[in-house]
Design a protein around this motif. Structure first.
Motif, PDB file in Angstrom:
ATOM      1  N   ARG A 132      50.101  43.603  28.954  1.00  0.00           N
ATOM      2  CA  ARG A 132      49.502  44.707  29.717  1.00  0.00           C
ATOM      3  C   ARG A 132      48.044  44.395  30.055  1.00  0.00           C
ATOM      4  O   ARG A 132      47.592  44.635  31.174  1.00  0.00           O
ATOM      5  N   ASP A 133      47.310  43.845  29.092  1.00  0.00           N
ATOM      6  CA  ASP A 133      45.915  43.479  29.334  1.00  0.00           C
ATOM      7  C   ASP A 133      45.804  42.454  30.452  1.00  0.00           C
ATOM      8  O   ASP A 133      44.955  42.562  31.338  1.00  0.00           O
ATOM      9  N   ARG A 134      46.676  41.437  30.414  1.00  0.00           N
ATOM     10  CA  ARG A 134      46.650  40.401  31.450  1.00  0.00           C
ATOM     11  C   ARG A 134      47.026  40.967  32.804  1.00  0.00           C
ATOM     12  O   ARG A 134      46.434  40.609  33.828  1.00  0.00           O
ATOM     13  N   LEU A 135      47.999  41.867  32.831  1.00  0.00           N
ATOM     14  CA  LEU A 135      48.401  42.490  34.086  1.00  0.00           C
ATOM     15  C   LEU A 135      47.278  43.376  34.630  1.00  0.00           C
ATOM     16  O   LEU A 135      47.027  43.395  35.838  1.00  0.00           O
ATOM     17  N   THR A 136      46.594  44.074  33.741  1.00  0.00           N
ATOM     18  CA  THR A 136      45.457  44.906  34.157  1.00  0.00           C
ATOM     19  C   THR A 136      44.383  44.048  34.808  1.00  0.00           C
ATOM     20  O   THR A 136      43.821  44.419  35.854  1.00  0.00           O
ATOM     21  N   GLU A 137      44.106  42.895  34.220  1.00  0.00           N
ATOM     22  CA  GLU A 137      43.124  41.971  34.813  1.00  0.00           C
ATOM     23  C   GLU A 137      43.596  41.508  36.191  1.00  0.00           C
ATOM     24  O   GLU A 137      42.802  41.440  37.136  1.00  0.00           O
ATOM     25  N   TRP A 138      44.893  41.209  36.319  1.00  0.00           N
ATOM     26  CA  TRP A 138      45.428  40.752  37.591  1.00  0.00           C
ATOM     27  C   TRP A 138      45.318  41.850  38.650  1.00  0.00           C
ATOM     28  O   TRP A 138      44.907  41.591  39.783  1.00  0.00           O
ATOM     29  N   VAL A 139      45.668  43.074  38.298  1.00  0.00           N
ATOM     30  CA  VAL A 139      45.592  44.185  39.249  1.00  0.00           C
ATOM     31  C   VAL A 139      44.141  44.419  39.663  1.00  0.00           C
ATOM     32  O   VAL A 139      43.854  44.660  40.841  1.00  0.00           O
ATOM     33  N   THR A 140      43.229  44.308  38.732  1.00  0.00           N
ATOM     34  CA  THR A 140      41.805  44.455  39.057  1.00  0.00           C
ATOM     35  C   THR A 140      41.375  43.392  40.065  1.00  0.00           C
ATOM     36  O   THR A 140      40.684  43.686  41.051  1.00  0.00           O
ATOM     37  N   ASP A 165      47.627  49.579  46.727  1.00  0.00           N
ATOM     38  CA  ASP A 165      48.739  49.769  45.797  1.00  0.00           C
ATOM     39  C   ASP A 165      50.067  49.329  46.407  1.00  0.00           C
ATOM     40  O   ASP A 165      50.896  48.720  45.729  1.00  0.00           O
TER      41      ASP A 165
END
Length: 134
Positions: A95-103, A112
């Motif tokens: 989830r942390d890595r995906l959050t970084e990717w979305v950012t 979106d």
């Protein structure tokens, strides 16, 4: 005991009861809800999301029919089963890595809908469809 706050997006084009079902299923997959957790009362969901009580009841019945929750007379609706099979620490790291990717995607100008389309393409296993030499 986990608490889930339902959100209903009228512009989504998905019936409200299915949005509630989806949110419970996602919370189960992510480990935010676990067996024994109590779902919000119908009255609380109506007050927080603005949907009709029958809509909430329909969602809870569908979840019960799927064997994910059980209604206990006078006590509420409780989670019976989990859908998550991945260790919580692994899920948190992803989830942390995906959050970084979305950012990064948003910083690059993606909206979106762009992120959603790209995610769906990756999940479907689609490859880059650009024409060579174009």
């Amino acid at each position: 005991m986990a608490v889930i706050e339902f959100r209903v997006d009228r512009a989504l084009g998905l019936p409200a009861y299915l949005q509630l079902v989806r949110q419970v299923r996602e919370a189960l997959r992510l480990g935010w809800l676990r067996p024994g957790d109590r779902l919000p009362t119908v009255r609380d969901v109506v007050a927080s999301s603005g949907v009709n009580a029958n809509t909430v009841l329909k969602a809870y019945r569908e979840l019960e029919h799927a064997g994910l929750v059980e209604a206990r007379q006078g006590s509420g609706t409780f989670v019976r089963a989990s859908l998550g099979s991945v260790d919580a620490a692994v899920m948190a790291g992803l989830r942390d890595r995906l959050t970084e990717w979305v950012t990064a995607a948003r910083a690059a100008g993606l909206e979106d809908e762009d992120v959603d389309a790209l995610m769906r393409a990756v999940l479907a296993g689609e490859t880059d469809n650009r024409v060579e030499g174009a």
